[in-house]
Design a protein around this motif. Sequence first.
Motif, PDB file in Angstrom:
ATOM      1  N   GLN A 181      10.735 -27.590 -54.317  1.00  9.13           N
ATOM      2  CA  GLN A 181      10.484 -27.776 -52.892  1.00  9.13           C
ATOM      3  C   GLN A 181       9.545 -28.963 -52.720  1.00  9.13           C
ATOM      4  N   VAL A 182       9.993 -29.947 -51.980  1.00  7.24           N
ATOM      5  CA  VAL A 182       9.213 -31.171 -51.771  1.00  7.24           C
ATOM      6  C   VAL A 182       8.918 -31.299 -50.283  1.00  7.24           C
ATOM      7  N   MET A 183       7.643 -31.198 -49.934  1.00  8.22           N
ATOM      8  CA  MET A 183       7.246 -31.360 -48.540  1.00  8.22           C
ATOM      9  C   MET A 183       7.022 -32.845 -48.263  1.00  8.22           C
ATOM     10  N   LEU A 184       7.659 -33.348 -47.227  1.00  5.12           N
ATOM     11  CA  LEU A 184       7.683 -34.777 -46.920  1.00  5.12           C
ATOM     12  C   LEU A 184       6.719 -35.133 -45.795  1.00  5.12           C
ATOM     13  N   THR A 185       6.268 -36.380 -45.818  1.00  4.78           N
ATOM     14  CA  THR A 185       5.427 -36.892 -44.739  1.00  4.78           C
ATOM     15  C   THR A 185       6.263 -37.513 -43.626  1.00  4.78           C
ATOM     16  N   GLU A 186       7.564 -37.699 -43.881  1.00  8.58           N
ATOM     17  CA  GLU A 186       8.501 -38.185 -42.881  1.00  8.58           C
ATOM     18  C   GLU A 186       9.696 -37.247 -42.862  1.00  8.58           C
ATOM     19  N   ASN A 187      10.318 -37.124 -41.710  1.00  2.00           N
ATOM     20  CA  ASN A 187      11.460 -36.221 -41.599  1.00  2.00           C
ATOM     21  C   ASN A 187      12.719 -36.902 -42.139  1.00  2.00           C
ATOM     22  N   ARG A 188      12.875 -36.783 -43.473  1.00  2.46           N
ATOM     23  CA  ARG A 188      14.049 -37.349 -44.144  1.00  2.46           C
ATOM     24  C   ARG A 188      14.760 -36.245 -44.941  1.00  2.46           C
ATOM     25  N   VAL A 189      14.805 -35.060 -44.373  1.00  4.50           N
ATOM     26  CA  VAL A 189      15.384 -33.928 -45.093  1.00  4.50           C
ATOM     27  C   VAL A 189      16.884 -34.100 -45.315  1.00  4.50           C
ATOM     28  N   GLU A 190      17.545 -34.918 -44.508  1.00  5.59           N
ATOM     29  CA  GLU A 190      18.983 -35.140 -44.661  1.00  5.59           C
ATOM     30  C   GLU A 190      19.289 -36.304 -45.591  1.00  5.59           C
ATOM     31  N   ASP A 191      18.275 -36.956 -46.119  1.00  3.95           N
ATOM     32  CA  ASP A 191      18.456 -38.162 -46.938  1.00  3.95           C
ATOM     33  C   ASP A 191      18.935 -37.772 -48.339  1.00  3.95           C
ATOM     34  N   GLU A 192      20.238 -37.887 -48.557  1.00  6.02           N
ATOM     35  CA  GLU A 192      20.825 -37.534 -49.848  1.00  6.02           C
ATOM     36  C   GLU A 192      20.342 -38.460 -50.961  1.00  6.02           C
ATOM     37  N   ASP A 193      20.133 -39.727 -50.618  1.00  7.17           N
ATOM     38  CA  ASP A 193      19.663 -40.673 -51.632  1.00  7.17           C
ATOM     39  C   ASP A 193      18.257 -40.318 -52.098  1.00  7.17           C
ATOM     40  N   LEU A 194      17.395 -39.918 -51.172  1.00  3.70           N
ATOM     41  CA  LEU A 194      16.046 -39.507 -51.542  1.00  3.70           C
ATOM     42  C   LEU A 194      16.092 -38.289 -52.453  1.00  3.70           C
ATOM     43  N   ALA A 195      16.902 -37.306 -52.088  1.00  2.00           N
ATOM     44  CA  ALA A 195      17.028 -36.112 -52.916  1.00  2.00           C
ATOM     45  C   ALA A 195      17.559 -36.462 -54.297  1.00  2.00           C
ATOM     46  N   ALA A 196      18.527 -37.371 -54.360  1.00  2.00           N
ATOM     47  CA  ALA A 196      19.087 -37.774 -55.649  1.00  2.00           C
ATOM     48  C   ALA A 196      18.048 -38.486 -56.503  1.00  2.00           C
ATOM     49  N   ASP A 197      17.221 -39.309 -55.871  1.00  2.00           N
ATOM     50  CA  ASP A 197      16.172 -40.011 -56.608  1.00  2.00           C
ATOM     51  C   ASP A 197      15.154 -39.020 -57.178  1.00  2.00           C
ATOM     52  N   ILE A 198      14.795 -38.012 -56.399  1.00  2.00           N
ATOM     53  CA  ILE A 198      13.862 -36.985 -56.871  1.00  2.00           C
ATOM     54  C   ILE A 198      14.483 -36.210 -58.031  1.00  2.00           C
ATOM     55  N   ALA A 199      15.757 -35.844 -57.895  1.00  2.00           N
ATOM     56  CA  ALA A 199      16.437 -35.127 -58.976  1.00  2.00           C
ATOM     57  C   ALA A 199      16.498 -35.969 -60.235  1.00  2.00           C
ATOM     58  N   ARG A 200      16.735 -37.242 -60.075  1.00  2.00           N
ATOM     59  CA  ARG A 200      16.817 -38.146 -61.231  1.00  2.00           C
ATOM     60  C   ARG A 200      15.485 -38.195 -61.972  1.00  2.00           C
ATOM     61  N   GLN A 201      14.395 -38.282 -61.224  1.00  2.00           N
ATOM     62  CA  GLN A 201      13.080 -38.316 -61.863  1.00  2.00           C
ATOM     63  C   GLN A 201      12.788 -37.021 -62.614  1.00  2.00           C
TER      64      GLN A 201
END
Length: 304
Positions: A242-262
Amino acid sequence: MLASPDWLSSLYRRVGALVIDAAVLVSIGFVLGWVFESYFVELSVWARAIGFVIALLYFGILNSELNNGQTIGKRLLAIRVVNLHNESIKLDVSLLRSLILITPFFVQGSGLPGALLHSFWIYPVSLVLFGGLVSTAYLMVFNRRTRQGPHDWICRTFVANVESDPQRPEPIWLGHSVTVGFVLVLSLALPAAVQQSNIAEPQPDLDRSAAQLLQLDIANHVQIARVDSQRDDVENRFTSAQVMLTENRVEDEDLAADIARQLLQGNDRIRTQGPLMINLTYGYDLGIFSSWDSRMHRFNAPEE
Protein backbone atom coordinates in the motif's frame (compact mmCIF):
# COMPACT_ATOMS: atom_id res chain seq x y z
CA MET A 1 -31.49 7.53 49.00
CA LEU A 2 -29.73 5.46 46.36
CA ALA A 3 -29.39 6.63 42.78
CA SER A 4 -32.34 5.81 40.57
CA PRO A 5 -33.18 6.11 36.86
CA ASP A 6 -34.66 9.53 37.70
CA TRP A 7 -31.12 10.79 38.30
CA LEU A 8 -28.91 8.67 36.06
CA SER A 9 -29.23 8.99 32.32
CA SER A 10 -30.40 5.94 30.39
CA LEU A 11 -28.04 4.15 28.02
CA TYR A 12 -30.24 5.17 25.10
CA ARG A 13 -29.88 8.87 25.86
CA ARG A 14 -26.13 8.55 26.27
CA VAL A 15 -25.78 6.69 22.97
CA GLY A 16 -28.06 9.21 21.28
CA ALA A 17 -25.98 12.10 22.59
CA LEU A 18 -22.80 10.37 21.41
CA VAL A 19 -24.25 9.92 17.92
CA ILE A 20 -25.10 13.64 17.76
CA ASP A 21 -21.64 14.59 19.01
CA ALA A 22 -20.05 12.25 16.47
CA ALA A 23 -22.03 13.98 13.72
CA VAL A 24 -20.76 17.36 14.94
CA LEU A 25 -17.16 16.13 14.91
CA VAL A 26 -17.60 14.62 11.44
CA SER A 27 -18.88 18.01 10.22
CA ILE A 28 -15.86 19.76 11.72
CA GLY A 29 -13.54 17.21 10.11
CA PHE A 30 -15.27 17.60 6.73
CA VAL A 31 -14.84 21.38 6.73
CA LEU A 32 -11.20 21.15 7.82
CA GLY A 33 -10.51 18.50 5.20
CA TRP A 34 -12.07 20.63 2.49
CA VAL A 35 -9.83 23.57 3.43
CA PHE A 36 -6.59 21.77 4.38
CA GLU A 37 -6.71 18.60 2.29
CA SER A 38 -3.17 18.86 0.88
CA TYR A 39 -1.73 19.53 4.34
CA PHE A 40 -3.48 16.50 5.85
CA VAL A 41 -2.32 14.32 2.96
CA GLU A 42 1.27 15.38 3.64
CA LEU A 43 0.86 14.46 7.31
CA SER A 44 -0.15 10.93 6.28
CA VAL A 45 -0.91 8.74 9.33
CA TRP A 46 -0.11 11.63 11.69
CA ALA A 47 -3.23 13.49 10.54
CA ARG A 48 -5.19 11.45 13.12
CA ALA A 49 -3.38 13.40 15.84
CA ILE A 50 -5.23 16.54 14.72
CA GLY A 51 -8.59 14.80 14.98
CA PHE A 52 -7.58 13.42 18.36
CA VAL A 53 -6.86 16.90 19.74
CA ILE A 54 -10.13 18.26 18.31
CA ALA A 55 -12.16 15.45 19.91
CA LEU A 56 -10.28 15.78 23.21
CA LEU A 57 -10.98 19.51 23.42
CA TYR A 58 -14.58 19.11 22.26
CA PHE A 59 -15.52 16.58 24.94
CA GLY A 60 -13.09 17.92 27.55
CA ILE A 61 -14.24 21.54 27.44
CA LEU A 62 -17.95 21.07 26.79
CA ASN A 63 -18.38 18.32 29.40
CA SER A 64 -16.76 20.50 32.07
CA GLU A 65 -18.15 23.24 34.27
CA LEU A 66 -17.31 25.70 31.48
CA ASN A 67 -20.40 24.49 29.62
CA ASN A 68 -22.50 23.02 32.43
CA GLY A 69 -21.22 19.52 31.64
CA GLN A 70 -22.99 19.34 28.30
CA THR A 71 -21.79 18.68 24.79
CA ILE A 72 -24.17 19.56 21.98
CA GLY A 73 -25.62 16.06 22.05
CA LYS A 74 -26.08 16.06 25.81
CA ARG A 75 -27.73 19.48 25.73
CA LEU A 76 -30.23 18.33 23.11
CA LEU A 77 -31.09 15.22 25.15
CA ALA A 78 -31.13 17.03 28.51
CA ILE A 79 -28.31 15.14 30.23
CA ARG A 80 -24.96 16.28 31.64
CA VAL A 81 -21.74 15.07 33.26
CA VAL A 82 -21.61 15.57 37.04
CA ASN A 83 -19.64 14.51 40.10
CA LEU A 84 -20.85 12.74 43.25
CA HIS A 85 -22.58 15.95 44.38
CA ASN A 86 -24.45 16.41 41.09
CA GLU A 87 -22.18 19.35 40.21
CA SER A 88 -20.40 20.02 36.94
CA ILE A 89 -16.80 18.79 36.95
CA LYS A 90 -13.55 20.76 36.71
CA LEU A 91 -11.84 21.20 33.35
CA ASP A 92 -8.82 19.05 34.25
CA VAL A 93 -11.05 16.16 35.37
CA SER A 94 -13.12 16.49 32.22
CA LEU A 95 -10.03 16.41 30.01
CA LEU A 96 -8.78 13.28 31.77
CA ARG A 97 -12.21 11.67 31.41
CA SER A 98 -12.25 12.49 27.69
CA LEU A 99 -8.69 11.23 27.24
CA ILE A 100 -9.59 7.84 28.74
CA LEU A 101 -12.73 7.60 26.60
CA ILE A 102 -11.43 8.56 23.15
CA THR A 103 -7.87 7.16 23.17
CA PRO A 104 -8.83 3.53 22.34
CA PHE A 105 -10.96 4.68 19.41
CA PHE A 106 -8.15 6.74 17.91
CA VAL A 107 -5.50 4.07 18.47
CA GLN A 108 -7.71 1.62 16.59
CA GLY A 109 -7.03 1.89 12.87
CA SER A 110 -4.15 4.31 13.35
CA GLY A 111 -1.77 2.26 11.19
CA LEU A 112 0.72 1.39 13.90
CA PRO A 113 4.07 0.27 12.46
CA GLY A 114 4.76 -3.45 12.34
CA ALA A 115 7.93 -2.99 14.37
CA LEU A 116 5.69 -2.11 17.31
CA LEU A 117 4.66 -5.76 17.54
CA HIS A 118 8.19 -6.59 18.65
CA SER A 119 8.77 -3.86 21.20
CA PHE A 120 7.73 -3.11 24.77
CA TRP A 121 5.12 -0.62 23.54
CA ILE A 122 2.81 -3.34 22.26
CA TYR A 123 1.78 -4.06 25.87
CA PRO A 124 0.44 -0.58 26.75
CA VAL A 125 -1.09 -0.33 23.27
CA SER A 126 -2.92 -3.64 23.81
CA LEU A 127 -4.02 -2.47 27.26
CA VAL A 128 -5.45 0.76 25.83
CA LEU A 129 -6.90 -0.71 22.64
CA PHE A 130 -8.29 -4.13 23.58
CA GLY A 131 -8.71 -3.49 27.30
CA GLY A 132 -10.18 -0.04 26.83
CA LEU A 133 -12.67 -0.90 24.09
CA VAL A 134 -13.93 -4.13 25.65
CA SER A 135 -14.17 -2.65 29.16
CA THR A 136 -16.06 0.39 27.87
CA ALA A 137 -18.54 -1.70 25.90
CA TYR A 138 -19.06 -4.12 28.80
CA LEU A 139 -19.62 -1.52 31.51
CA MET A 140 -21.83 0.73 29.41
CA VAL A 141 -24.19 -2.17 28.68
CA PHE A 142 -24.13 -4.22 31.88
CA ASN A 143 -23.28 -1.76 34.68
CA ARG A 144 -26.85 -0.71 35.37
CA ARG A 145 -26.32 0.39 38.96
CA THR A 146 -24.07 3.37 38.28
CA ARG A 147 -24.12 3.37 34.47
CA GLN A 148 -20.44 4.30 34.45
CA GLY A 149 -17.91 3.40 31.81
CA PRO A 150 -14.19 3.18 32.69
CA HIS A 151 -13.79 6.92 32.06
CA ASP A 152 -16.56 7.69 34.58
CA TRP A 153 -15.39 5.05 37.02
CA ILE A 154 -11.82 6.39 37.16
CA CYS A 155 -12.85 10.05 37.34
CA ARG A 156 -15.78 9.39 39.72
CA THR A 157 -18.25 11.05 37.39
CA PHE A 158 -21.79 10.26 36.29
CA VAL A 159 -24.09 11.23 33.44
CA ALA A 160 -27.30 12.52 34.99
CA ASN A 161 -30.58 13.88 33.76
CA VAL A 162 -30.82 17.67 33.83
CA GLU A 163 -32.70 19.22 36.77
CA SER A 164 -32.67 15.96 38.71
CA ASP A 165 -32.12 15.86 42.45
CA PRO A 166 -28.66 14.71 43.59
CA GLN A 167 -28.70 11.16 44.88
CA ARG A 168 -26.16 8.82 46.42
CA PRO A 169 -25.03 6.31 43.77
CA GLU A 170 -25.11 2.61 44.48
CA PRO A 171 -21.73 0.88 44.78
CA ILE A 172 -20.67 -0.83 41.59
CA TRP A 173 -21.24 -4.58 41.62
CA LEU A 174 -18.11 -6.56 42.54
CA GLY A 175 -18.62 -8.86 39.58
CA HIS A 176 -18.12 -5.93 37.19
CA SER A 177 -14.81 -5.08 38.86
CA VAL A 178 -13.65 -8.69 38.52
CA THR A 179 -14.69 -8.84 34.86
CA VAL A 180 -12.91 -5.60 33.97
CA GLY A 181 -9.81 -6.79 35.82
CA PHE A 182 -9.85 -10.04 33.83
CA VAL A 183 -10.20 -8.11 30.55
CA LEU A 184 -7.23 -5.90 31.42
CA VAL A 185 -5.05 -8.89 32.36
CA LEU A 186 -6.06 -10.65 29.14
CA SER A 187 -5.16 -7.54 27.12
CA LEU A 188 -1.64 -7.72 28.54
CA ALA A 189 -1.36 -11.41 27.68
CA LEU A 190 -2.45 -11.00 24.06
CA PRO A 191 0.82 -9.47 22.75
CA ALA A 192 2.75 -12.60 23.73
CA ALA A 193 0.41 -14.72 21.60
CA VAL A 194 0.65 -12.28 18.68
CA GLN A 195 4.43 -12.22 18.79
CA GLN A 196 4.55 -16.00 18.52
CA SER A 197 2.41 -16.12 15.38
CA ASN A 198 3.88 -16.29 11.89
CA ILE A 199 2.06 -13.12 10.94
CA ALA A 200 3.93 -11.18 13.59
CA GLU A 201 7.39 -12.39 12.55
CA PRO A 202 9.67 -9.48 11.66
CA GLN A 203 10.35 -9.10 7.95
CA PRO A 204 13.34 -6.77 7.60
CA ASP A 205 13.52 -7.24 3.82
CA LEU A 206 10.04 -5.74 3.46
CA ASP A 207 11.00 -2.88 5.78
CA ARG A 208 13.99 -2.12 3.55
CA SER A 209 11.82 -2.22 0.43
CA ALA A 210 9.31 0.14 2.05
CA ALA A 211 12.12 2.53 3.01
CA GLN A 212 13.34 2.55 -0.60
CA LEU A 213 9.88 3.44 -1.90
CA LEU A 214 9.65 6.31 0.60
CA GLN A 215 12.50 7.95 -1.30
CA LEU A 216 10.03 8.63 -4.10
CA ASP A 217 8.78 12.22 -3.91
CA ILE A 218 5.21 11.12 -4.48
CA ALA A 219 5.10 8.55 -1.62
CA ASN A 220 4.72 9.55 2.03
CA HIS A 221 3.77 6.23 3.64
CA VAL A 222 4.33 2.64 2.57
CA GLN A 223 3.16 -0.64 4.06
CA ILE A 224 4.24 -3.98 2.58
CA ALA A 225 2.99 -7.37 3.72
CA ARG A 226 3.17 -10.97 2.60
CA VAL A 227 -0.05 -12.92 2.39
CA ASP A 228 0.19 -16.69 2.60
CA SER A 229 -3.13 -18.46 3.18
CA GLN A 230 -4.84 -21.67 2.23
CA ARG A 231 -8.54 -22.23 1.65
CA ASP A 232 -10.21 -25.34 0.28
CA ASP A 233 -6.76 -26.81 -0.43
CA VAL A 234 -5.98 -23.83 -2.64
CA GLU A 235 -2.85 -21.92 -1.68
CA ASN A 236 -2.99 -18.14 -2.03
CA ARG A 237 0.35 -16.36 -1.94
CA PHE A 238 1.09 -12.77 -2.94
CA THR A 239 2.77 -9.58 -1.74
CA SER A 240 0.68 -6.50 -1.02
CA ALA A 241 2.09 -2.98 -1.04
CA GLN A 242 0.00 0.00 0.00
CA VAL A 243 1.55 3.27 -1.15
CA MET A 244 0.01 6.50 0.09
CA LEU A 245 0.56 9.29 -2.44
CA THR A 246 0.98 13.03 -2.09
CA GLU A 247 -0.84 13.51 -5.42
CA ASN A 248 -4.00 11.83 -6.62
CA ARG A 249 -2.47 9.49 -9.20
CA VAL A 250 -4.19 6.30 -8.09
CA GLU A 251 -5.20 5.51 -11.70
CA ASP A 252 -1.63 5.93 -13.00
CA GLU A 253 -0.73 2.47 -14.31
CA ASP A 254 2.78 3.59 -15.22
CA LEU A 255 3.44 4.76 -11.66
CA ALA A 256 2.18 1.46 -10.27
CA ALA A 257 4.35 -0.44 -12.75
CA ASP A 258 7.41 1.58 -11.77
CA ILE A 259 6.79 0.83 -8.08
CA ALA A 260 6.33 -2.87 -8.84
CA ARG A 261 9.54 -2.88 -10.86
CA GLN A 262 11.52 -1.40 -7.98
CA LEU A 263 10.11 -3.93 -5.53
CA LEU A 264 10.80 -6.89 -7.80
CA GLN A 265 14.34 -5.77 -8.61
CA GLY A 266 15.26 -4.98 -5.01
CA ASN A 267 13.77 -8.00 -3.23
CA ASP A 268 14.29 -11.58 -4.40
CA ARG A 269 11.72 -12.95 -1.93
CA ILE A 270 9.00 -10.82 -3.49
CA ARG A 271 9.83 -12.35 -6.88
CA THR A 272 9.05 -15.82 -5.53
CA GLN A 273 5.96 -14.86 -3.53
CA GLY A 274 3.56 -14.84 -6.47
CA PRO A 275 1.62 -11.81 -7.75
CA LEU A 276 2.42 -8.32 -6.52
CA MET A 277 -0.56 -6.16 -5.58
CA ILE A 278 0.13 -2.42 -5.62
CA ASN A 279 -2.57 -0.40 -3.87
CA LEU A 280 -2.14 3.27 -4.74
CA THR A 281 -3.96 5.41 -2.17
CA TYR A 282 -4.58 9.13 -1.90
CA GLY A 283 -6.34 10.83 1.00
CA TYR A 284 -6.26 11.41 4.71
CA ASP A 285 -7.75 10.18 7.97
CA LEU A 286 -8.39 12.60 10.84
CA GLY A 287 -10.05 9.98 13.00
CA ILE A 288 -13.17 12.16 13.04
CA PHE A 289 -13.41 12.26 9.24
CA SER A 290 -11.58 10.58 6.39
CA SER A 291 -11.48 10.83 2.62
CA TRP A 292 -9.84 8.18 0.43
CA ASP A 293 -9.36 7.34 -3.22
CA SER A 294 -7.55 4.12 -4.08
CA ARG A 295 -6.90 1.71 -6.92
CA MET A 296 -5.43 -1.79 -6.86
CA HIS A 297 -2.92 -2.74 -9.56
CA ARG A 298 -1.83 -6.35 -10.06
CA PHE A 299 1.51 -7.44 -11.47
CA ASN A 300 2.87 -10.93 -11.95
CA ALA A 301 6.46 -11.58 -10.98
CA PRO A 302 8.61 -12.45 -14.02
CA GLU A 303 9.41 -16.11 -14.32
CA GLU A 304 13.04 -17.13 -13.86
